[in-house]
Write a protein that holds these residues in place. Sequence first.
Motif, short mmCIF file in Angstrom:
data_model
loop_
_atom_site.label_atom_id
_atom_site.label_comp_id
_atom_site.label_asym_id
_atom_site.label_seq_id
_atom_site.Cartn_x
_atom_site.Cartn_y
_atom_site.Cartn_z
N TYR A 119 0.83 -1.21 0.00
CA TYR A 119 0.00 0.00 0.00
C TYR A 119 0.86 1.26 0.00
O TYR A 119 0.55 2.24 -0.69
CB TYR A 119 -0.93 0.00 1.21
CG TYR A 119 -2.12 -0.91 1.06
CD1 TYR A 119 -3.06 -0.71 0.06
CD2 TYR A 119 -2.31 -1.99 1.92
CE1 TYR A 119 -4.15 -1.54 -0.10
CE2 TYR A 119 -3.40 -2.83 1.78
CZ TYR A 119 -4.32 -2.61 0.78
OH TYR A 119 -5.39 -3.45 0.63
N LEU A 120 1.95 1.26 0.75
CA LEU A 120 2.84 2.41 0.76
C LEU A 120 3.45 2.66 -0.61
O LEU A 120 3.50 3.81 -1.09
CB LEU A 120 3.95 2.20 1.80
CG LEU A 120 3.54 2.35 3.27
CD1 LEU A 120 4.64 1.82 4.18
CD2 LEU A 120 3.23 3.80 3.59
N LEU A 157 1.37 9.17 -6.52
CA LEU A 157 1.84 10.56 -6.41
C LEU A 157 2.90 10.88 -7.45
O LEU A 157 2.81 11.87 -8.18
CB LEU A 157 2.35 10.82 -5.00
CG LEU A 157 1.30 10.68 -3.89
CD1 LEU A 157 1.94 10.77 -2.52
CD2 LEU A 157 0.21 11.75 -4.05
N SER A 158 3.94 10.03 -7.55
CA SER A 158 4.97 10.21 -8.59
C SER A 158 5.83 8.96 -8.66
O SER A 158 6.13 8.35 -7.63
CB SER A 158 5.84 11.42 -8.31
OG SER A 158 6.80 11.14 -7.32
N PRO A 159 6.24 8.55 -9.87
CA PRO A 159 7.07 7.33 -10.00
C PRO A 159 8.39 7.44 -9.26
O PRO A 159 8.86 6.47 -8.67
CB PRO A 159 7.28 7.21 -11.51
CG PRO A 159 6.17 7.99 -12.13
CD PRO A 159 5.87 9.11 -11.19
N ALA A 193 12.11 5.71 -4.63
CA ALA A 193 12.79 6.01 -3.38
C ALA A 193 12.35 5.05 -2.27
O ALA A 193 13.17 4.55 -1.49
CB ALA A 193 12.54 7.46 -2.98
N LEU A 194 11.04 4.80 -2.18
CA LEU A 194 10.55 3.85 -1.19
C LEU A 194 10.95 2.42 -1.53
O LEU A 194 11.23 1.60 -0.64
CB LEU A 194 9.02 3.93 -1.09
CG LEU A 194 8.42 4.96 -0.15
CD1 LEU A 194 6.91 4.79 -0.10
CD2 LEU A 194 8.99 4.84 1.25
N ALA A 202 15.52 1.55 -10.30
CA ALA A 202 14.54 0.52 -9.96
C ALA A 202 15.04 -0.86 -10.39
O ALA A 202 14.89 -1.85 -9.65
CB ALA A 202 13.20 0.83 -10.63
N PHE A 203 15.64 -0.94 -11.56
CA PHE A 203 16.18 -2.22 -12.02
C PHE A 203 17.28 -2.72 -11.09
O PHE A 203 17.35 -3.91 -10.77
CB PHE A 203 16.72 -2.07 -13.44
CG PHE A 203 17.39 -3.30 -13.99
CD1 PHE A 203 16.65 -4.42 -14.32
CD2 PHE A 203 18.76 -3.35 -14.16
CE1 PHE A 203 17.25 -5.57 -14.81
CE2 PHE A 203 19.38 -4.48 -14.65
CZ PHE A 203 18.62 -5.59 -14.98
#
Length: 847
Positions: free
Chosen positions: A389-390, A397-399, A404-405, A442-443
């Motif tokens: 969910y986070l 909100l933004s990719p 970052a999370l 991300a990769f």
Amino acid sequence: MNRALAAERLRAGDYAFVLEAEPDRMGELARLDPAAPFYVALRLLSPRPAASAAAAATVAAAAAVAAAPDAARAEVLFAAAAGRASGLVRREAGLALLSLLLENEAPSAAEATERAARALGIARGLIAEFPDSGEARAKFGSALAAAGEDAAVLKAFGEDGSRAVGDDERGAAFLAAFRGALSGAPAGSTAGSTAGSTAGFTAGSTAGFTAGRIAAKSRALDFFLSGPVGARHRRMYRTVAAMDGALMEEAVDAAIRARLSVFDKSYGDALSLFRRALELRPSLFFEYPEALGDLGKAFQYANGSKDFAGVKEGIALFSRWERELRECPESLRPAAFRIGEADVYRFRLLLYAGRMQRQMTQFEAADRFFFAALPLAPAGEQRDACIWYLLDNALSLSPSSAVALLKKYAPGWSDPSSFADFVDRLCGDLVAAKEWESLLEAFRVLRPVSGPATVARYAYVIGRAVSLGYLAADRPLELLERSGAGVSAIGSSSAAADRSRTAMGFFRIAFEADSASFYYRCLAASRLGENVDPIPAEERLNSFEVTDGETAKGPAGAEIAAVRRIEARAGGEPNGQEGRGGAGGSEGSGGSGGSGGASGRSGEAADFLRGFFDYGCADLALPYAQAMAASMNAAEVAAISSLFAEAGRWGDSIRFASQLQKRPGYRLDRSEMELLYPKPFRSEIEEAAARWNIPAELFYALARTESAFIPDVVSRSGAVGLAQLMPQTGKDVAARIKRQVELRFVEDGPDLADPRTNALLGGWYLSDLIRRFGSPLTALFSYNGGPARVKRWRNAETGLPEDLFLETIPFAETRDYGRKVLAAAAVYGYLYYGKTLERVVADLLPD
């Protein structure tokens, strides 16, 4: 009627002579084949498939079967098969007979008692002959309960149901314990045992009866309010209410009915009932956390107005409860909370409050709840849910904030597959936002925790971004060097050479990662200049072995093979059902059912499945085949898939053949690939492809993906036939081309169930989309998602090439559709049209 004629009529789906016979004569079918009554009984209980023109003479009889399933005849037939057949037929017939005896309501109490006793005898035979059968064990518990053998149920499954497996066993254990407690009888005794009546409830002293009612109420609370609820709970609720409708207080009754409403997704009804329970006994939701979860769902989904009044009510209530638990000194908490349980309840309250806040698209407010819940989350699935969910909120909100999370939480995922939808959406959103550096980051985070399909997708997209100059080559190259990809150092040649070398490194990762899927592997191969050959040279000549004449193709060959099998079974030959009598030959023998798999001698499951094709029941075979696939070798799976194909059940054939792909390390040979990618309706599809100048492999792939070659299939949205055309689209296209080609019409327009008509209309429509959009891939998106919607998407991403545009499509169904059709077209081109996989991809997806 002689045996050969009877077998021929049954195989053709002609059951008229069965329906004309008296029910008590059904067992005579066992003279044809001891297994025959089982398959005929299944046919009598199931809706028939559409009648073919060849079977027109038997339409009336077939319609009678479809209109009124004949349980009386089926019961006699199942009994005959259970008594005379052996092996899997004997097992399945016994289970099916038990289901009829236990689930069909008897017209009188006396008959109910007789049927319960009969069922118990059959169940005991099942357990004796098939002791390892889970379904037989479950039916045994149900039979014991139906016969009122409560002491035996409790002995088998435990007084608290601790030894019960599955809903049937747990339900039987609950009902036995409930009746015993209500009657005041000691646990495990026979006092109060009754087959559903209330006669035994007054046994014992008044004090014992009062204590029994308290115990019965406690058992009811535990059964209905602990753990997930299902259809079994609804049946048990009706049974309990019939025994003693005044047993449960109003609050408990409302909470139980509310949980059943949540199971039915009737959230408005559930919330009304939960509100009554809250009014009368709010503590109930702290005693039973599953009820608390269902209350949260009711608040979340029962939003009947635009102001989210119910959602706001739920947020306020859950927030207040969580605050009271948090602020209450541990010494003053209820006993149940003194050893840490309060944190579990606080987690649930915070999680559901966050979910309700999301329902109002207030993502930042929802995050406050999820961040507060995370330290309290139990490890595993529930912690993963909170993290999901986070991450999903951040992505809304933004990719870049989601990435970052991701860096913080991905290494701690318990089950990475739970995040597949987030990872899929993240890639598309990053490409659409052209945040290439974030995509690379991300990769880097995802590669160690993700499966090969995700690695291949991200690597290919990054390779394309580098090759097109969207992403500078230095940072991607550093990542490749750290991962040991064997790419030479940057700066040794021109910038263009560095970019090409770096892109090729990522294409190489995609090519080597996703060996189980053709799409990204083929795309990467086309960039690398590699040749993808799904059938290595040493395996191309392999083929599966079949028996009983199944290599004879076409209806005549299949009929000869079927007659031989029937004769073999009737005569007790080795490829039959192991003789007539089996162990004991009594009515009560059966087995563990279609869901229980198969055991015993090699080939037994395949023999059992062939019976469906021998007796006109091919449409009923797939669930049994899928349940038994693990017990079958590859040759048997392929042979049964071929029988589906010969019966015109192309979708079933493809689905069952796909079992081979799921076997670790198994490589398909050519014949097995042809089962997965067949060529039915060849003249119709190739005529349409040639007429409208579209690649035949592309149109075959579209028909396979759309309809699995079921010519009269109708989707939930109303699309019809091979190419899944909406009726209005069919009419519009027919009006355009009816002067160019001959079409078949019915009263309200073109006959979309006619394969040739559907193929011609669908082929023209696809060719028109290719002409309008200038790209086969974008035409496929339009075919699935609608031209207007795809035009809007494409206009928003005009600078991206086709393969990267696919990644940005907001509908997962349309993205997957494009990948599936393109990959299937590559395979069809390879198998049937002399093309390489990568050549087809290059033709359909030019730069």
